[in-house]
Scaffold this motif. Structure first.
Motif, short mmCIF file in Angstrom:
data_model
loop_
_atom_site.label_atom_id
_atom_site.label_comp_id
_atom_site.label_asym_id
_atom_site.label_seq_id
_atom_site.Cartn_x
_atom_site.Cartn_y
_atom_site.Cartn_z
N PRO A 122 14.01 -66.66 48.05
CA PRO A 122 14.53 -67.62 47.00
C PRO A 122 16.09 -67.46 46.88
N ILE A 123 16.81 -68.52 46.37
CA ILE A 123 18.22 -68.58 46.46
C ILE A 123 18.39 -67.22 45.56
N PRO A 124 19.58 -66.91 45.49
CA PRO A 124 19.96 -65.63 45.03
C PRO A 124 19.90 -65.78 43.26
N LEU A 125 20.14 -66.98 42.58
CA LEU A 125 20.13 -67.36 41.24
C LEU A 125 18.69 -67.05 41.06
N ALA A 126 17.71 -67.42 41.65
CA ALA A 126 16.38 -67.31 41.51
C ALA A 126 15.98 -65.88 41.55
N GLU A 127 16.46 -65.05 42.48
CA GLU A 127 16.00 -63.69 42.40
C GLU A 127 16.42 -62.98 41.25
N ALA A 128 17.90 -63.30 40.84
CA ALA A 128 18.45 -62.81 39.60
C ALA A 128 17.30 -63.16 38.44
N ALA A 129 16.50 -64.12 38.43
CA ALA A 129 15.77 -64.31 37.64
C ALA A 129 14.49 -63.21 37.50
N SER A 130 14.32 -62.80 38.67
CA SER A 130 13.27 -61.75 38.37
C SER A 130 13.60 -60.51 37.62
N TRP A 131 14.99 -60.19 37.45
CA TRP A 131 15.42 -59.00 36.72
C TRP A 131 14.63 -57.71 37.54
N ASP A 132 14.41 -57.94 38.67
CA ASP A 132 13.80 -56.87 39.63
C ASP A 132 14.48 -56.20 40.39
N LEU A 133 15.24 -55.29 40.25
CA LEU A 133 16.36 -54.58 41.13
C LEU A 133 15.80 -54.27 42.49
N PRO A 134 14.53 -53.27 42.38
CA PRO A 134 13.94 -52.90 43.65
C PRO A 134 13.61 -54.01 44.58
N ALA A 135 13.17 -55.29 43.94
CA ALA A 135 12.65 -56.21 44.83
C ALA A 135 14.11 -56.96 45.36
N MET A 136 15.20 -57.05 44.65
CA MET A 136 16.16 -57.62 45.32
C MET A 136 16.86 -56.78 46.34
N GLU A 137 16.89 -55.58 46.00
CA GLU A 137 17.31 -54.63 47.35
C GLU A 137 16.39 -54.63 48.49
N LEU A 138 15.14 -54.94 48.35
CA LEU A 138 14.17 -55.23 49.36
C LEU A 138 14.43 -56.45 50.09
N ALA A 169 4.95 -60.50 59.85
CA ALA A 169 4.21 -60.33 58.59
C ALA A 169 4.53 -59.83 57.40
N GLU A 170 5.22 -58.62 57.59
CA GLU A 170 5.72 -57.89 56.63
C GLU A 170 6.90 -58.52 56.02
N ASN A 171 7.93 -58.99 56.54
CA ASN A 171 8.89 -59.76 56.09
C ASN A 171 8.58 -60.93 55.08
N LYS A 172 7.51 -61.70 55.75
CA LYS A 172 6.88 -62.99 55.04
C LYS A 172 6.35 -62.26 53.56
N LYS A 173 5.78 -61.33 53.73
CA LYS A 173 5.02 -60.65 52.58
C LYS A 173 6.10 -60.28 51.52
N ALA A 174 7.06 -59.75 51.85
CA ALA A 174 8.26 -59.46 51.07
C ALA A 174 8.87 -60.88 50.31
N ALA A 175 9.02 -61.82 51.13
CA ALA A 175 9.42 -63.07 50.77
C ALA A 175 8.23 -63.75 49.51
N LEU A 176 7.28 -63.52 49.82
CA LEU A 176 6.03 -64.16 49.14
C LEU A 176 6.21 -63.42 47.60
N SER A 177 6.45 -62.22 47.69
CA SER A 177 6.44 -61.44 46.39
C SER A 177 7.85 -61.74 45.72
N MET A 178 8.88 -61.94 46.57
CA MET A 178 10.17 -62.12 45.54
C MET A 178 10.10 -63.66 45.00
N ALA A 179 9.34 -64.46 45.60
CA ALA A 179 9.21 -65.83 45.24
C ALA A 179 8.37 -65.78 43.91
N GLU A 180 7.32 -65.08 43.92
CA GLU A 180 6.59 -64.92 42.64
C GLU A 180 7.32 -64.36 41.63
N LYS A 181 8.05 -63.31 41.94
CA LYS A 181 8.88 -62.55 40.61
C LYS A 181 9.80 -63.59 40.16
#
Length: 739
Positions: free
Chosen positions: A116-132, A373-385
């Motif tokens: 997700p774009i960085p502003l969208a990631e920021a909307a997760s407020w999930d620091l470990p997810a953004m670091e990942l 597959a691992e990288n796409k899984k991380a992208a899916l999780s970040m998108a959900e968050k």
């Protein structure tokens, strides 16, 4: 005792080893510097672009390879791929001193896998997810022969007219600082030299996010207090996190272009903060000081930039032709050039490029790492968050998995291209998951999807409405995908009108009038204005641009396989006339007490002061109750702390996450303080019916501010403590005193 003795010896050995390593690199840097001619030194401060992915105006140069061979280049950007970077590096290895190149690229939200774009990631407020997310991007980038990303952007942005809001973390200094740390750590991993680490670049130094009128590349005019209080802290956080490089900004500050601003780059960054990395100009910004009216020509611009603290010239062709002459004319001390060169060489040693210039250019590692597959899984999780549930009246969401027919309507329903958002790395034949595809993959054979576009993103014609209305009437529920095209928000994408484009809102009105349950998914790179939709549509999900796995993530949220927990990192205005609008404003001598209180108050006659959606806003499919606020003490001294406890209960029927937000207000101080400031937060998962005690600690650092002399510290006085689910949804309050 023996264990402690051995531990102490081990600690001393490790410490001595680190010191020895640093000393060794510094010695090696000095040894290389002594071998260099002035022209070779200046070459290390010169950066050219490759022939792809240009991010600014290009000066045609058919002699790039010759200049690389002659040692006149220190870095290239926009050369990517293990094979390609190796080929260019081989040319550098033909130079007299065989000094390797650094390869850089704008890896803003993913490399091969798009996040997700960085502003969208920021909307997760999930620091470990953004670091990942940054970690995955770094692994893919490093595997492709690239050493350096021009990210993270840590500019505070309070004006959604500015297109580059999509590239940052939003409006808040505290949240932005925490995200800056997470992203720097993600990019740089365990440290430079690891084959999965790339150099981070904190940008744009400084205050670029406050461009006047929200117009990109424009001037900035702000007080020193505002600069230090709101705009500099995320950069300081990036320094403390170990950011390898900084990029200066296009804007002026106090009438001086940031590119030549010695107050910013020498006094603050390299002086007060002790930054040991190097500063790269933004694309062409050294040469652009000529049209700024700050330099008469590129020679003077080069002089001003090197004196101001800009170490590397990105694509303005100002340093290479002019610095040697400026040294000969005694206008530029060679010591300034030496310092800049040493900063660049040090990073090349830390990356291990002198030992093996090709160590990152490994085709086999690249093929294994990219798009895994691992990288796409991380992208899916970040998108959900990253998604934010703005409204859910009547609990239309989550959708039942037993629906017979779903109408999927709107100009973005089947879009793949727009899902990658702006500032992404483009790949031939790339496959991103659209909303429609995600729904197809999610629903069973018993559910029919019926599609109608309705209109294009910017259409003025309503000829497609009839088909869309018919589709809606035939369905059990309607999903509308509205918003912007990917290239409507980003660099050089400033707008005076940030309303939902074209006739999309008219389409939403017509579909809502059918009486069918309607869910609107708003896809954009910035806060948009969509007042009718916000007032009348029962369920609205702000999805931003979510990247490679966008459609799968949206389908998971729509059907409740992921319970949305995002919170807005920027305020959403009611109208452009309110901008800039943000939550942590200063009160005035005549504050408006409510939206109806306008008589001789700081208020509008034609519109409330309040935003449409406040900073920190975001709902869940479940509900949370806040109670039992307890402070360990009602008084604190400058060296003490207060423990804050509260009870959080999931009172709904779904498991879910809540972002508990802690705000403070300094009631009276020697400078006026904001009405509230975010000072801490926790993202907490609770099962349905579960209760947890949430604890925060308030110490001196959370109570400090910059006084009239711009000194950081505390003052005795009364403080208001506020805890809630958004900046305008405070659930618990109390007060305490700093002695």
């Amino acid at each position: 005792m023996r264990k402690h003795h051995y531990a102490l010896i081990l600690f001393l050995l490790i410490t001595q080893g680190v010191v020895a390593q640093r000393k060794s690199i510094d010695q090696r840097v000095d040894s290389v510097l002594k071998l260099m001619t002035l022209d070779e030194k200046i070459g290390q401060l010169n950066q050219y672009t490759g022939d792809r992915d240009a991010t600014g105006p290009i000066t045609n140069n058919p002699n790039k390879l010759i200049e690389i061979r002659d040692g006149k280049l220190g870095s290239m950007l926009n050369v990517r791929g293990a094979k390609e970077t190796r080929e260019v590096q081989e040319v550098a290895m033909q130079s007299r001193l065989r000094i390797p190149l650094i390869f850089g690229l704008d890896v803003i939200h993913g490399y091969r896998v798009t996040f997700p774009i960085p502003l969208a990631e920021a909307a997760s407020w999930d620091l470990p997810a953004m670091e990942l997310a940054a970690r995955v991007a770094a692994r893919e980038t490093a595997a492709s022969g690239i050493h350096w990303t021009f990210a993270p952007m840590v500019d505070i942005a309070r004006d959604p007219r500015w297109g580059r809001v999509m590239e940052g973390a939003g409006e808040d200094t505290y949240l932005g600082s925490q995200i800056a740390i997470a992203r720097v750590k993600g990019f740089q991993g365990k440290g430079l030299g690891d084959l999965d680490a790339i150099m981070a670049c904190a940008k744009h130094f400084a205050a670029y996010g406050a461009a006047i009128a929200g117009r990109d590349y424009n001037a900035v005019d702000m007080s020193e207090h505002t600069l230090w209080e709101f705009y500099l802290p995320p950069f300081k956080a990036a320094v403390d996190a170990g950011a390898a490089t900084f990029m200066n900004a296009f804007n002026t500050l106090n009438g001086i272009p940031a590119t030549a601003n010695s107050y910013l780059q020498r006094d603050i960054l390299k002086g007060k903060w002790g930054f040991k990395g190097f500063v790269v100009s933004d694309w062409g910004s050294i040469g652009e000081m000529v049209p700024h009216g700050f330099a008469k020509d590129k020679s003077q611009a080069a002089e001003q930039a090197i004196k101001g603290g800009s170490d590397m010239d990105m694509e303005s062709r100002s340093y290479l032709p002019n610095l040697a002459k400026l040294v000969a004319e005694k206008k530029v001390p060679v010591a300034l050039i030496d310092d800049a060169v040493k900063r660049v060489l040090r990073k090349k040693f830390e990356l291990g490029l002198f030992e093996d210039p090709y160590r990152f250019s490994n085709v086999e590692r690249q093929e294994k790492e990219l798009n895994s597959a691992e990288n796409k899984k991380a992208a899916l999780s970040m998108a959900e968050k990253s998604m934010v549930l703005l409204k859910n009246e009547g609990q239309i969401l989550p959708l039942s998995k037993n629906l017979k027919k779903i109408a999927v309507i709107g100009p973005l329903a089947k879009s793949e291209e727009d899902m990658h958002g702006f500032w992404s790395v483009l790949w031939p034949n790339d496959k991103l998951i659209s909303l429609y595809q995600g729904l197809q993959d999610k629903v069973g054979k018993g559910t029919e999807l019926v599609y109608a576009k309705g209109c294009g993103i910017s259409d003025t014609s309503k000829t497609g409405f009839a088909e869309a209305i018919a589709a809606a009437k035939s369905a059990d529920v309607v999903i509308i995908a509205a918003g912007e095209a990917f290239d409507m928000t980003g660099e050089a994408k400033s707008k005076t009108n940030i309303h939902l484009p074209g006739v999309q809102e008219d389409l939403i009105k017509e579909i809502q009038a059918t009486g069918k349950p309607v869910v609107v998914l708003m896809m954009a790179g910035r806060p948009l204005i969509f007042n009718w939709t916000a007032d009348h549509v029962p369920s609205i999900l702000y999805t931003w641009w979510l990247g490679s796995e966008a459609g799968h993530a949206m389908a998971n949220v729509l059907f409740g396989d992921y319970n949305p927990a995002g919170k807005l990192p920027m305020t959403f205005p009611r109208d452009e006339g309110q901008i800039p609008v943000y939550y942590n404003y200063y009160s005035t001598g005549r504050p408006s007490m409510n939206d109806r209180d306008t008589r001789y108050r700081s208020a509008y006659l034609d519109m409330p002061n309040s935003p449409k959606f406040a900073f920190g806003h975001g709902l869940s499919y479940t509900t949370f109750a806040y109670s039992n606020l307890k402070l360990s003490s009602k008084q604190i001294n400058a060296t003490g702390q207060i423990k804050v406890d509260l009870t959080l209960k999931n009172t709904g029927k779904y498991d879910g996450e809540e972002v508990v937000q802690l705000y403070l207000q300094d009631k009276v101080a020697s400078v006026v303080r904001p009405v509230k400031e975010l000072k801490d937060f926790q993202k907490v998962m609770l099962k349905a019916g579960e209760t947890k005690t949430i604890s925060f600690t308030i110490n001196k650092e959370k109570l400090a501010f910059f006084n009239q002399q711009l000194k950081w510290g505390t003052e005795p006085g009364d403080f208001k403590l506020m805890i809630g689910t958004a900046s305008d949804q405070i659930k618990l309050e109390d007060t305490f005193v700093l002695n």
